[in-house]
Design an enzyme around this catalytic site. Structure first.
Site, PDB file in Angstrom:
ATOM      1  N   ASP A  53     -49.028  18.866 -33.526  1.00  0.00           N
ATOM      2  CA  ASP A  53     -50.263  19.111 -34.254  1.00  0.00           C
ATOM      3  C   ASP A  53     -51.382  19.217 -33.220  1.00  0.00           C
ATOM      4  O   ASP A  53     -51.194  18.849 -32.055  1.00  0.00           O
ATOM      5  CB  ASP A  53     -50.509  17.952 -35.227  1.00  0.00           C
ATOM      6  CG  ASP A  53     -51.824  18.088 -35.952  1.00  0.00           C
ATOM      7  OD1 ASP A  53     -52.075  19.145 -36.553  1.00  0.00           O
ATOM      8  OD2 ASP A  53     -52.611  17.116 -35.929  1.00  0.00           O
ATOM      9  N   ASP A  65     -55.496  18.937 -33.965  1.00  0.00           N
ATOM     10  CA  ASP A  65     -56.625  18.031 -34.199  1.00  0.00           C
ATOM     11  C   ASP A  65     -56.149  16.597 -34.404  1.00  0.00           C
ATOM     12  O   ASP A  65     -55.336  16.324 -35.295  1.00  0.00           O
ATOM     13  CB  ASP A  65     -57.410  18.473 -35.438  1.00  0.00           C
ATOM     14  CG  ASP A  65     -57.978  19.872 -35.305  1.00  0.00           C
ATOM     15  OD1 ASP A  65     -59.107  20.010 -34.815  1.00  0.00           O
ATOM     16  OD2 ASP A  65     -57.277  20.828 -35.675  1.00  0.00           O
ATOM     17  N   ASP A  89     -50.352  13.308 -36.404  1.00  0.00           N
ATOM     18  CA  ASP A  89     -51.167  12.124 -36.670  1.00  0.00           C
ATOM     19  C   ASP A  89     -51.381  11.831 -38.149  1.00  0.00           C
ATOM     20  O   ASP A  89     -52.050  10.853 -38.483  1.00  0.00           O
ATOM     21  CB  ASP A  89     -52.539  12.282 -36.009  1.00  0.00           C
ATOM     22  CG  ASP A  89     -53.364  13.391 -36.667  1.00  0.00           C
ATOM     23  OD1 ASP A  89     -52.807  14.481 -36.897  1.00  0.00           O
ATOM     24  OD2 ASP A  89     -54.557  13.168 -36.938  1.00  0.00           O
TER      25      ASP A  89
END
Length: 249
Positions: free
Chosen positions: A12, A14, A174
């Site tokens: 991922d 961000d 995240d």
């Protein structure tokens, strides 16, 4: 060190590779200012990041005390994307240890790619400024695949574009969106504890947690050991051990 040839790591963006909240919320605050609305403090608004620009706008306006008008969304979204591109790397920065960890994994034979819901042109613009672009075999925003995370197609098609094999792929993210997409794809997932999530990282149901990129290699080795040889049964057993996942937002 194990040879990681044949393994693909999908990241991922961000909140996983890059701390982007300051610039995303900076753009939000400039749009709020044009409406005479108060800015959102970065730490109080970090939870808004990670669900896409449209959701950030809607929730950000509501938290600033403004009524949300769906009819305004297209114009506001266009203004957001234009401003964000102009300020995409004013304050964003790579998390400590990212470059070194990526280089070590690549040196061991791993294929690296990015599966992000951030539009591809914005991802490329940000990586270009940060000097990360060349480290990845594929960088796929939601517009570059047939379905965005948490759908399985995002990870599956990104790994395929990178020349990897889903039977030897690992997701690193995240949020619940990343974990749900990984489970739907049938790949294990490593969760960072420092990103953007409304659910405690330990409660996301990942196969491993890392507090920093200095721990990534050991986590990858542990996942490889657990899932090699890969089989549907092993993946199912892992999901069962971690418990049921919370619903995606």
């Amino acid at each position: 060190m194990k040879d990681l040839s044949g393994w693909t790591l999908a990241f991922d963006l961000d909140g996983t590779l890059v701390e982007t909240a300051p610039d995303l919320i900076g753009t939000l605050n400039r749009l709020l200012a044009t409406r005479g609305l108060p800015p959102r403090p970065i730490e109080a608004a970090r939870h808004l990041v990670g669900h896409g620009a449209a959701a950030l706008l809607k929730d950000g306006f509501r938290e600033a005390g403004a009524a949300w008008d769906e009819a305004e969304q297209p114009a506001l979204l266009a203004a957001f994307l234009e401003d964000y591109l102009e300020h995409i790397c004013d304050h964003s920065h790579v998390y400590p240890g990212v470059e070194a960890a990526l280089d070590r994994l690549a040196a061991r034979g791993a294929i690296l790619c990015v599966a992000t819901n951030k539009p591809t042109h914005l991802s490329l613009a940000l990586f270009g400024k940060l000097g990360l672009t060349g480290r990845f075999a594929a960088i796929c925003g939601a517009d570059a695949v047939s379905a965005r995370k948490p759908e399985a197609a995002h990870i599956r098609e990104t790994v395929q574009k990178a020349g990897g094999d889903l039977d030897r792929a690992i997701m690193v993210g995240d949020s619940i969106t990343d974990v749900t997409a990984a489970r739907a794809t049938g790949v294990p997932v490593i969760v960072t504890t420092f990103g953007y999530t409304e659910i405690a990282p330990a409660g996301l149901g990942g196969d491993a947690l890392i507090d920093g990129f200095g721990e990534l290699e050991a986590a990858v080795d542990g996942v490889v050991e657990t899932f090699l040889p890969r089989s549907p049964g092993k993946v199912a057993d892992s999901v069962g051990r971690m418990g049921s996942l919370p619903e995606t937002r």
